[in-house]
Design an enzyme around this catalytic site. Structure first.
Site, PDB file in Angstrom:
ATOM      1  N   SER A   1     -52.140 -55.459 -29.060  1.00  0.00           N
ATOM      2  CA  SER A   1     -52.853 -55.082 -27.847  1.00  0.00           C
ATOM      3  C   SER A   1     -54.068 -54.206 -28.185  1.00  0.00           C
ATOM      4  CB  SER A   1     -51.862 -54.399 -26.891  1.00  0.00           C
ATOM      5  OG  SER A   1     -52.316 -54.460 -25.567  1.00  0.00           O
TER       6      SER A   1
ATOM      7  N   HIS B   1     -45.950 -59.871 -23.153  1.00  0.00           N
ATOM      8  CA  HIS B   1     -46.975 -59.187 -23.942  1.00  0.00           C
ATOM      9  C   HIS B   1     -46.383 -58.401 -25.123  1.00  0.00           C
ATOM     10  CE1 HIS B   1     -50.733 -57.297 -24.872  1.00  0.00           C
ATOM     11  NE2 HIS B   1     -50.365 -56.105 -24.456  1.00  0.00           N
TER      12      HIS B   1
END
Length: 275
Positions: free
Chosen positions: A98, A255
């Site tokens: 991320s 994610h």
């Protein structure tokens, strides 16, 4: 251009029993509101499987690292490069999730990257693109500000406030890892500087290079979570433009690829960086 002054990052190191050669280490960078603690068990496993030193870093304004402005990828990448150069680390395998993935990409694409410094780049569930600010992140910061302002003293009370902003208990637990356990005050505070993170948010969603502006031709792996939209059919061409030597793998996750499928993730990364 202004000179970027790096800060010294807090880190944990996992050194194989047979020594600590500075050659071919794996360096791991966490995401927004994360810290090196999130990667502890995977870092130990990588060290065993690879037989190489593994370093987990706290990026600026996260974990135990210094609080400082500005919060840009250029600054964060220079912190990481400084960490490696201070320790004479070479042929580095750099892994980021991320926000940490954007830091890793920014370092790979930086014109000042020393030749031969970076051996492998592994990016988990993020693309080199400028995005709009995610609504959930805005909510999370608002909730954390409210927790600090409300004077609550227990994690349970903090979680109750957070629950008004975030339904997912695992996301709430992750955000609450940022509570400061060392504070002597009875009121809960966060270790991270919410004001700096809030102000830096547009930089975090952005990216320092336009598509195709810079290219890194080294050995690159992108890992996408199937149920995550951070890497999607629209931005895969940008990935290949910036990183032409890319393999793209998918795991059946959201994610948090490494947290949801740690063993599969570890296998993918280990195979990729073992020549």
């Amino acid at each position: 251009s202004s000179v970027v002054t790096p800060v010294a990052l807090a880190h944990d190191e996992f050194i194989p029993p047979n020594g600590s050669k500075p050659d071919r280490p794996l360096i791991i960078l966490h995401g927004f509101f994360g810290s090196k603690r999130n990667w502890q068990s995977l870092a130990k496993a990588f060290m065993k499987d690879l037989g190489r030193p593994v370093y987990t870093l706290d990026l600026r304004n996260h974990g135990s690292s210094p609080h400082t402005r500005p919060m840009t990828y250029t600054h964060m990448a220079s912190d990481v490069l400084n960490f490696c150069e201070t320790r004479s680390l070479t042929k580095v395998s750099l892994l980021g999730h991320s926000m940490g993935g954007k830091v890793a990409m920014s370092l790979a694409l930086n014109p000042n990257l020393p030749p031969g410094f970076l051996a492998d780049l592994i990016v988990s569930d993020i693309a080199p693109v400028r995005a709009s600010i995610a609504a959930d992140t805005v909510r999370h910061i608002e909730a954390m500000e409210r927790i600090e302002a409300s004077g609550v003293s227990t994690r349970k009370e903090a979680d109750a406030i957070l629950a008004e902003y975030e339904n997912d208990p695992s996301v709430r637990a992750f955000l609450l890892t940022n509570l400061d356990n060392t504070s002597r005050s009875s009121h809960l505070k966060f270790k991270v500087p919410l004001d700096i993170l809030k102000e830096g948010r547009p930089h975090i969603e952005s990216f320092p290079y336009a598509p195709g502006e810079r290219i890194w031709e080294g050995h690159t792996l992108f890992v996408k979570g199937t149920r995550s939209s951070f890497i999607n059919h629209k931005n895969i061409p940008f990935i290949r433009q910036c990183f032409p030597n890319t393999s793209l793998e998918e795991l059946d996750t959201g994610h948090w690829v490494h947290a949801e499928r740690p063993n599969e993730f570890k296998t993918l990364v280990t195979h990729f960086i073992t020549p």
